[in-house]
Write a protein that holds these residues in place. Structure first.
Motif, mmCIF file in Angstrom:
data_model
loop_
_atom_site.group_PDB
_atom_site.id
_atom_site.type_symbol
_atom_site.label_atom_id
_atom_site.label_comp_id
_atom_site.label_asym_id
_atom_site.label_seq_id
_atom_site.Cartn_x
_atom_site.Cartn_y
_atom_site.Cartn_z
ATOM 1 N N GLN A 52 1.640 0.764 1.357
ATOM 2 C CA GLN A 52 0.506 1.590 0.963
ATOM 3 C C GLN A 52 0.840 2.398 -0.287
ATOM 4 O OE1 GLN A 52 -0.914 3.980 4.203
ATOM 5 N NE2 GLN A 52 -1.687 2.227 5.372
ATOM 6 N N THR A 53 2.097 2.798 -0.426
ATOM 7 C CA THR A 53 2.493 3.559 -1.610
ATOM 8 C C THR A 53 2.460 2.695 -2.860
ATOM 9 O OG1 THR A 53 3.898 5.009 -0.283
ATOM 10 C CG2 THR A 53 4.360 4.916 -2.641
ATOM 11 N N ALA A 268 17.812 -1.170 3.947
ATOM 12 C CA ALA A 268 16.459 -0.620 4.032
ATOM 13 C C ALA A 268 15.871 -0.554 2.634
ATOM 14 C CB ALA A 268 16.456 0.774 4.665
ATOM 15 N N THR A 269 14.704 -1.156 2.452
ATOM 16 C CA THR A 269 13.980 -1.062 1.190
ATOM 17 C C THR A 269 12.764 -0.180 1.407
ATOM 18 O OG1 THR A 269 14.690 -3.242 0.417
ATOM 19 C CG2 THR A 269 12.706 -2.331 -0.574
ATOM 20 N N VAL A 270 12.639 0.853 0.597
ATOM 21 C CA VAL A 270 11.535 1.804 0.743
ATOM 22 C C VAL A 270 10.815 1.924 -0.598
ATOM 23 C CG1 VAL A 270 12.618 3.117 2.594
ATOM 24 C CG2 VAL A 270 13.051 3.754 0.223
ATOM 25 N N SER A 271 9.513 2.108 -0.527
ATOM 26 C CA SER A 271 8.733 2.384 -1.741
ATOM 27 C C SER A 271 8.547 3.888 -1.844
ATOM 28 C CB SER A 271 7.373 1.674 -1.678
ATOM 29 O OG SER A 271 6.635 2.114 -0.551
ATOM 30 N N MET A 272 8.728 4.405 -3.041
ATOM 31 C CA MET A 272 8.656 5.848 -3.233
ATOM 32 C C MET A 272 7.803 6.193 -4.447
ATOM 33 S SD MET A 272 12.461 7.251 -2.226
ATOM 34 C CE MET A 272 13.400 6.255 -3.382
ATOM 35 N N ARG A 273 6.964 7.157 -4.249
ATOM 36 C CA ARG A 273 6.198 7.750 -5.356
ATOM 37 C C ARG A 273 6.717 9.171 -5.512
ATOM 38 N NH1 ARG A 273 1.363 10.795 -5.770
ATOM 39 N NH2 ARG A 273 1.073 10.650 -3.511
ATOM 40 N N PHE A 274 7.286 9.458 -6.680
ATOM 41 C CA PHE A 274 7.888 10.773 -6.867
ATOM 42 C C PHE A 274 7.629 11.270 -8.281
ATOM 43 C CE2 PHE A 274 10.993 7.463 -7.667
ATOM 44 C CZ PHE A 274 11.645 7.827 -8.817
ATOM 45 N N SER A 275 7.779 12.555 -8.455
ATOM 46 C CA SER A 275 7.575 13.181 -9.764
ATOM 47 C C SER A 275 8.892 13.732 -10.279
ATOM 48 C CB SER A 275 6.536 14.303 -9.674
ATOM 49 O OG SER A 275 6.979 15.317 -8.784
ATOM 50 N N VAL A 299 6.470 8.535 -10.915
ATOM 51 C CA VAL A 299 7.159 7.246 -10.897
ATOM 52 C C VAL A 299 6.923 6.570 -9.554
ATOM 53 C CG1 VAL A 299 9.393 6.084 -11.107
ATOM 54 C CG2 VAL A 299 8.928 8.161 -12.436
ATOM 55 N N ARG A 300 6.764 5.239 -9.578
ATOM 56 C CA ARG A 300 6.651 4.433 -8.361
ATOM 57 C C ARG A 300 7.710 3.340 -8.421
ATOM 58 N NH1 ARG A 300 1.273 4.808 -5.798
ATOM 59 N NH2 ARG A 300 0.029 6.317 -6.960
ATOM 60 N N GLU A 301 8.627 3.356 -7.481
ATOM 61 C CA GLU A 301 9.710 2.388 -7.453
ATOM 62 C C GLU A 301 10.072 2.021 -6.020
ATOM 63 O OE1 GLU A 301 12.247 3.656 -11.450
ATOM 64 O OE2 GLU A 301 12.750 4.554 -9.513
ATOM 65 N N PHE A 302 10.640 0.830 -5.851
ATOM 66 C CA PHE A 302 11.262 0.426 -4.587
ATOM 67 C C PHE A 302 12.755 0.700 -4.705
ATOM 68 C CE2 PHE A 302 7.361 -1.964 -4.341
ATOM 69 C CZ PHE A 302 7.093 -2.095 -2.983
ATOM 70 N N TRP A 303 13.301 1.455 -3.777
ATOM 71 C CA TRP A 303 14.738 1.701 -3.722
ATOM 72 C C TRP A 303 15.280 1.022 -2.463
ATOM 73 C CZ3 TRP A 303 17.380 6.679 -5.744
ATOM 74 C CH2 TRP A 303 16.892 6.989 -7.021
ATOM 75 N N THR A 304 16.379 0.296 -2.611
ATOM 76 C CA THR A 304 17.042 -0.338 -1.473
ATOM 77 C C THR A 304 18.360 0.370 -1.209
ATOM 78 O OG1 THR A 304 16.042 -2.507 -1.868
ATOM 79 C CG2 THR A 304 18.065 -2.465 -0.586
ATOM 80 N N GLY A 317 19.896 -0.879 -4.933
ATOM 81 C CA GLY A 317 18.972 -1.546 -5.847
ATOM 82 C C GLY A 317 17.768 -0.690 -6.162
ATOM 83 N N ILE A 318 17.233 -0.853 -7.368
ATOM 84 C CA ILE A 318 15.989 -0.207 -7.800
ATOM 85 C C ILE A 318 15.088 -1.275 -8.402
ATOM 86 C CG2 ILE A 318 14.927 1.431 -9.413
ATOM 87 C CD1 ILE A 318 17.395 3.139 -9.253
ATOM 88 N N GLN A 319 13.849 -1.317 -7.937
ATOM 89 C CA GLN A 319 12.873 -2.262 -8.483
ATOM 90 C C GLN A 319 11.604 -1.515 -8.880
ATOM 91 O OE1 GLN A 319 13.646 -4.951 -4.893
ATOM 92 N NE2 GLN A 319 12.825 -6.425 -6.369
ATOM 93 N N GLN A 320 11.099 -1.848 -10.056
ATOM 94 C CA GLN A 320 9.895 -1.215 -10.545
ATOM 95 C C GLN A 320 8.670 -1.790 -9.865
ATOM 96 O OE1 GLN A 320 10.337 1.396 -12.664
ATOM 97 N NE2 GLN A 320 12.487 0.904 -12.297
ATOM 98 N N ALA A 321 7.603 -0.993 -9.771
ATOM 99 C CA ALA A 321 6.348 -1.482 -9.219
ATOM 100 C C ALA A 321 5.805 -2.584 -10.125
ATOM 101 C CB ALA A 321 5.337 -0.346 -9.104
ATOM 102 N N ALA A 322 5.252 -3.615 -9.510
ATOM 103 C CA ALA A 322 4.735 -4.758 -10.286
ATOM 104 C C ALA A 322 3.477 -4.342 -11.032
ATOM 105 C CB ALA A 322 4.444 -5.917 -9.355
#
Length: 322
Positions: A52-53, A268-275, A299-304, A317-322
């Protein structure tokens, strides 16, 4: 062409090239810095399920250490490293072509024969650079499009495991796990509130350590692979005479994308929206050379994260939102 005219052209070219050289520097600011790198164990070559994030999912890793082949896509193992390297090769090839063409044009200017015979003026030079930039942009968009289409998808991906700011939902399903070899290689696990608190804490601590150029602090909180990438960035910043400062990091929302175990290692891979607030400073003068020291970015990123049995979570790992 007179010496005065040649000097003017030289200054103009230096200004344009210097401006273009600043673009990669700006793109690499802060941890992650708009790039995707690291590892996700068995699922390194598979996209994490959207949340959802970040409903659009994540970009594939641009850089990743050699690892075991992904069981989510049998047959990828032999060519996985080469496939991961192709975008970088294409970028380098285009940069080489652009540099060669620019060099040929400059030679034409110096010799008085004109920029390819018809681009001798500054306007012609800028127009030529613009055309090269457009060509490179189109090629990179095409590479990214086909790379995404080729990226394997996990069985069951897309079923959200929504957590508002990591609010616990122990009865929620765990997406991203199907049958077959992937299931035997990765077993889904249940996380607790303390785990999500650790992820939020690491988000702030890693950004702080990166901002302070605290290598010891980074080593304690990230995998050796991730430390290598961060250390490269910090070394390059020092070489360029700039300092990357990050402050006021605040988690706004977070969702669990996947949580699983491989042998004795939990992931664990989590999606994060942070400022956050981020800017590049000149080391000598202290003035801001890129970014805004007063502007809040989102910023919106997936952090593992990964941990060995009984150990602490580490960023892998860090992955950018598509």
């Amino acid at each position: 062409m007179s010496l005065i005219s040649l000097a003017r052209h030289g200054r103009a070219v230096a200004l344009v090239v210097g401006t273009l050289m600043l673009v990669p520097l700006a793109a690499e600011a802060r941890p992650g810095g708009g790039r995707s790198f690291g590892s996700r164990g068995t699922f390194t070559r598979s996209a994490p399920p959207p949340t959802q994030t970040i409903p659009g999912g994540a970009q594939p890793f641009q850089r990743s250490a050699p690892s075991a082949p992904s069981y989510a896509n049998p047959g990828m193992g032999a060519g996985a490293a080469a496939q991961a390297a192709r975008p970088s090769f294409a970028r380098n090839m285009m940069m080489g072509i652009g540099a060669g063409l620019l060099g040929a044009g400059l030679f034409g200017l110096l010799s008085g024969s004109g920029f390819f015979g018809g681009l001798a003026s500054l306007g012609g030079l800028l127009g030529f650079l613009l055309q090269i930039g457009l060509i490179v942009g189109v090629v990179m968009l095409a590479i990214r499009f086909f790379r995404r289409r080729a990226e394997p998808q996990l069985a069951g991906a897309g079923a959200p495991y929504a957590r508002e700011a990591y609010g616990a939902r122990p009865d929620a399903p765990r997406p991203g796990f199907g049958g077959g070899a992937a299931q035997s290689a990765a077993t889904p696990i249940q996380l607790e509130g303390a785990d999500f608190n650790a992820f939020e804490r690491l988000l702030g601590e890693i950004n702080t350590a990166y901002s302070n150029e605290d290598e010891a602090g980074l080593r304690q909180r990230v995998t050796p692979e991730m430390f290598g990438y961060f250390d490269e960035d910090l070394t390059e910043n020092a070489r360029r005479g700039v300092a990357d400062r990050v402050s006021d990091v605040k988690l706004l929302q977070g969702d669990l994308s996947q949580a699983w175990r491989e042998g004795t290692t939990d992931y664990a891979t989590v999606s994060m929206r942070f400022s956050l607030v981020n800017a590049l400073y000149d080391r000598q003068s202290g003035r801001v050379v890129e970014g805004d020291a007063n502007a809040v970015q989102e910023v919106r990123e997936f952090w593992t994260f990964q941990r060995e049995r009984g150990g602490a979570w580490l960023l892998s790992g860090i992955q950018q939102a598509a």
